[in-house]
Design a protein around this motif. Structure first.
Motif, short mmCIF file in Angstrom:
data_model
loop_
_atom_site.label_atom_id
_atom_site.label_comp_id
_atom_site.label_asym_id
_atom_site.label_seq_id
_atom_site.Cartn_x
_atom_site.Cartn_y
_atom_site.Cartn_z
N ILE B 84 -96.01 -62.64 28.95
CA ILE B 84 -95.89 -63.48 30.10
C ILE B 84 -94.73 -62.97 31.02
N PRO B 85 -95.16 -62.45 32.19
CA PRO B 85 -93.96 -61.91 32.91
C PRO B 85 -92.95 -63.27 33.52
N GLY B 86 -91.70 -63.17 32.98
CA GLY B 86 -90.78 -64.25 33.56
C GLY B 86 -90.79 -64.30 35.01
N GLU B 87 -90.73 -63.23 35.72
CA GLU B 87 -91.12 -63.43 37.05
C GLU B 87 -91.83 -61.97 37.52
N ALA B 88 -92.09 -62.28 38.82
CA ALA B 88 -93.16 -61.27 39.35
C ALA B 88 -92.79 -59.66 39.09
N ALA B 89 -91.51 -59.37 39.19
CA ALA B 89 -91.07 -57.84 39.25
C ALA B 89 -91.17 -57.58 37.67
N SER B 117 -82.07 -50.82 33.03
CA SER B 117 -81.73 -51.89 33.93
C SER B 117 -80.03 -51.73 34.17
N PHE B 118 -79.20 -51.48 33.17
CA PHE B 118 -77.84 -51.15 33.41
C PHE B 118 -77.74 -49.92 33.97
N ILE B 119 -78.23 -48.79 33.65
CA ILE B 119 -77.86 -47.58 34.62
C ILE B 119 -78.53 -47.82 35.85
N GLY B 270 -88.61 -54.10 47.81
CA GLY B 270 -87.84 -55.17 46.96
C GLY B 270 -88.54 -54.83 45.51
N ALA B 271 -88.12 -55.68 44.63
CA ALA B 271 -88.15 -55.36 43.20
C ALA B 271 -89.73 -55.39 42.87
N ALA B 306 -86.72 -49.46 37.95
CA ALA B 306 -86.83 -49.46 39.38
C ALA B 306 -86.78 -50.99 39.92
N ASN B 307 -86.87 -52.05 39.03
CA ASN B 307 -86.73 -53.62 39.79
C ASN B 307 -85.24 -53.78 39.79
N ASN B 308 -84.32 -53.24 38.78
CA ASN B 308 -83.01 -53.55 38.87
C ASN B 308 -82.27 -52.55 39.94
#
Lengths: 114, 498
Positions: B84-89, B117-119, B270-271, B306-308
């Motif tokens: 389940i994605p916690g949010e859309a991204a 995500s960090f990179i 956006g993300a 990409a989203n980050n």
């Protein structure tokens, strides 16, 4: 500006109407978005939030919150009464401490001063 | 040298204990809402906005920004472990992430999404540092016609990229602009559509609208369905990916970062969109595209990077032009204004400590997230196991209190409930709320620029096409509006949803 945006809303609604009519001509049926879901739950939530907003001032934050949480815990998926009591009172105390004491929000006071 | 000085100033601001604390709180809350399905960054930021009134603007912005990129991290955890994605991204992350978890590779999947995500976050902040100040300098030359055209283009891009038929998104944008007209007219000081309600004289509040549209309506939809979810029971081990996994992911991470960053800069990008596009590109250039969707690590690394990266990119238009690129940034703009700071070309010059402090804190926040996320994954999984029937009253309560404490006004709470209902109906009929929110924020700014521009030209709209920058922006907007009408291109419009 209000006139322009109003005109735009009318225009795009018209576009929507045409779009929908075209799709119906192609034989697409319409299924109710309320089909197969427990939409009454959503309604219960909406009404309980309205009640919360209206009762907050006369009853005070603490009592309203306890009632609100207890009601929702029983109404949607009934929990055991022990869970309901513990959760609702704990939530009320915790949110009171966080918002009133720590963040100094001015929450409405009931007849008992809390 | 000047750049280094500024960066140093930023870290001085970001590393003070107070700001470090707020940064920590922000990313922690962000990760939490990212983990909890049904509570996205927009709702969480509007919830916590009132709590920042008592602190100084720098700390407030640092915390709110932390929520945003923290949520991007947190969203991946639920995608991988629960599907389940916690949010859309994080929707695309489900495709391969969950499959990896089923194969007992939950550890590397979570690990690579955190490292990726960090990179990506780090690189995009470097990009932000380099691009925003020159862009702001350029934007100083912008007059009202350019600003108006830019905002028109922003709205058009957002509606163009929105899912579903374009007229729906345009209708939402028009409705948002209309809501933006409520309140006092800036030029004649007369009241419009206020119905003698005191709270409406400043216009419809952004926070009640956003909380209603994104928070309450989401809960209403969730309680309609059966509310059990199963957390995939697996031992999470080997969070550190091995060399082979690194080799497979480093390319996707870099490509995802570059792509996400530039899509993030675009208004309306956006993300969400960048994660979809990054996944699609990796699949296309991969040597084994058929394996995508069966649990390959590239399919996790690319969208998560990409989203980050997009979050960093999205700050550029806000900080340098004062124009939000998406609904989250619109909310952040609201926060800036509440704290008496006007984001825009002058921000870097007038409030260097705020600009560089925020940017540096994002870097610090990324480090905190990496340190926080890997050891705390166990805790997040536990939170996921809290049953939703117990969770949702709390979410509602937070919305109610948050909205009330904004102005101590019951009317605003009622407005929020009303927009909860409106948002619920929108979702039922597949109208997207994002264009509405962006238009609501841009509305008053757009109206001002429009009227100033028309004053300059004595009422002639030709002015938008006479000045070169404005003409290009307007031309792009018109092109995007006409583009989907050309039958040849009708199928090609990207179908990515916010």
């Amino acid at each position: 500006m209000p006139f322009l945006t109003g005109a735009a809303i009318c225009f795009f609604s018209g576009a929507g109407l045409i779009h929908a009519t075209l799709r119906r001509r192609q034989g697409e049926g319409w299924t109710s978005p309320l089909q197969g879901v427990r939409w009454k739950n959503a309604l219960v939530i909406l009404i309980s939030m309205l009640a919360y907003a209206l009762l907050m001032a006369p009853l005070g934050f603490f009592l309203t919150t306890t009632l609100f949480i207890a009601f929702l815990l029983r109404a949607i998926t009934p929990q055991r009464w022990s869970v309901v009591a513990a959760c609702s009172i704990l939530t009320a105390v915790a949110s009171y401490l966080i918002f009133e004491v720590w963040l100094q929000a001015q929450l409405p006071k009931g007849p008992w001063g809390i | 040298m000047e750049f280094l000085n500024s960066a140093l100033l930023g870290f001085q601001v970001a590393l003070t204990p107070t700001n470090l604390f707020f940064c920590f709180m922000g990313v922690l809350t962000g990760t939490l809402v990212g983990v909890l399905p049904g509570l996205g960054p927009v709702a969480a930021m509007s919830l916590l906005l009132p709590t920042t009134f008592h602190v100084n603007p720098v700390s407030a912005i640092i915390m709110l920004a932390g929520i945003y990129y923290g949520a991007m991290y947190g969203g991946s955890t639920t995608s991988i472990l629960v599907n389940i994605p916690g949010e859309a991204a994080s929707v695309v992350t489900c495709l391969d992430g969950y499959k990896m978890a089923r194969q007992g590779k939950a550890g590397p999947a979570l690990g690579i999404s955190a490292f990726g995500s960090f990179i990506a976050g780090t690189l995009s902040i470097v990009g932000l540092m380099f691009i925003a100040p020159p862009l702001a300098a350029m934007a100083l030359k912008f007059g009202p016609p350019e600003y108006f055209s830019l905002m028109i283009m922003g709205l058009t891009v957002l509606t163009f990229l929105a899912s579903g038929p374009m007229w729906k998104a345009l209708l939402m944008a028009a409705f948002g602009l209309f809501l933006g007209c409520m309140g006092m007219d800036n030029m004649t000081a007369s009241y419009r559509f206020t119905f003698n309600i005191l709270e409406l004289s400043d216009g419809v509040g952004l926070v009640p609208v956003v909380m209603g549209l994104f928070g309450i309506s989401e809960v209403m939809l969730n309680v309609e369905q059966s509310m059990d979810r199963t957390v995939f029971e697996t031992k999470i081990q080997n969070l550190l990916p091995n060399l082979k996994e690194w080799a497979a992911s480093i390319g996707p991470i870099i490509r995802g970062t570059v792509l996400g960053f530039f899509l993030g800069v675009l208004p309306g990008g956006g993300a969400v969109i960048s994660s979809f596009v990054a996944y699609a590109i990796e699949k296309r250039i991969s040597k084994h595209p058929e394996k995508f969707g069966t649990g390959v690590i590239e399919g996790v690394a690319a969208p998560e990077s990409a989203n980050n990266a997009a979050t960093g990119g999205a700050f550029i238009p806000l900080l340098s032009l004062g124009i939000p690129a998406n609904a989250v940034m619109a909310l952040l703009l609201g926060a800036f204004i509440i704290h008496g700071v006007q984001p825009g070309p002058m921000l870097v010059k007038e409030h260097p400590q705020l600009f560089w402090g925020t940017v540096a804190s994002m870097y610090v926040g990324n480090v905190v997230l990496l340190v926080l996320n890997l050891p705390l994954i166990g805790l997040w999984v536990k939170i996921l196991k809290v049953p939703y029937p117990i969770l949702f009253p709390l979410i509602l309560l937070f919305c109610l209190i948050g909205c009330y404490s904004l102005n101590n006004s019951v009317t605003e709470v009622l407005i929020m409930v009303l927009f909860g209902l409106i948002g619920y109906v929108f979702k039922k009929f597949q109208y997207e709320a994002a264009p509405l929110v962006l238009a609501l924020v841009l509305g008053p700014m757009m109206e001002n620029s429009l009227r100033q521009a028309l004053l300059m030209s004595a009422g002639s709209p030709i002015i938008f096409f006479e000045r070169p920058i404005s003409a290009i922006l307007m031309g792009t907007a018109i092109f995007l509006l006409i583009f989907p009408l050309i039958p040849r291109f009708q199928k090609k419009r990207p179908a990515f949803g916010e």
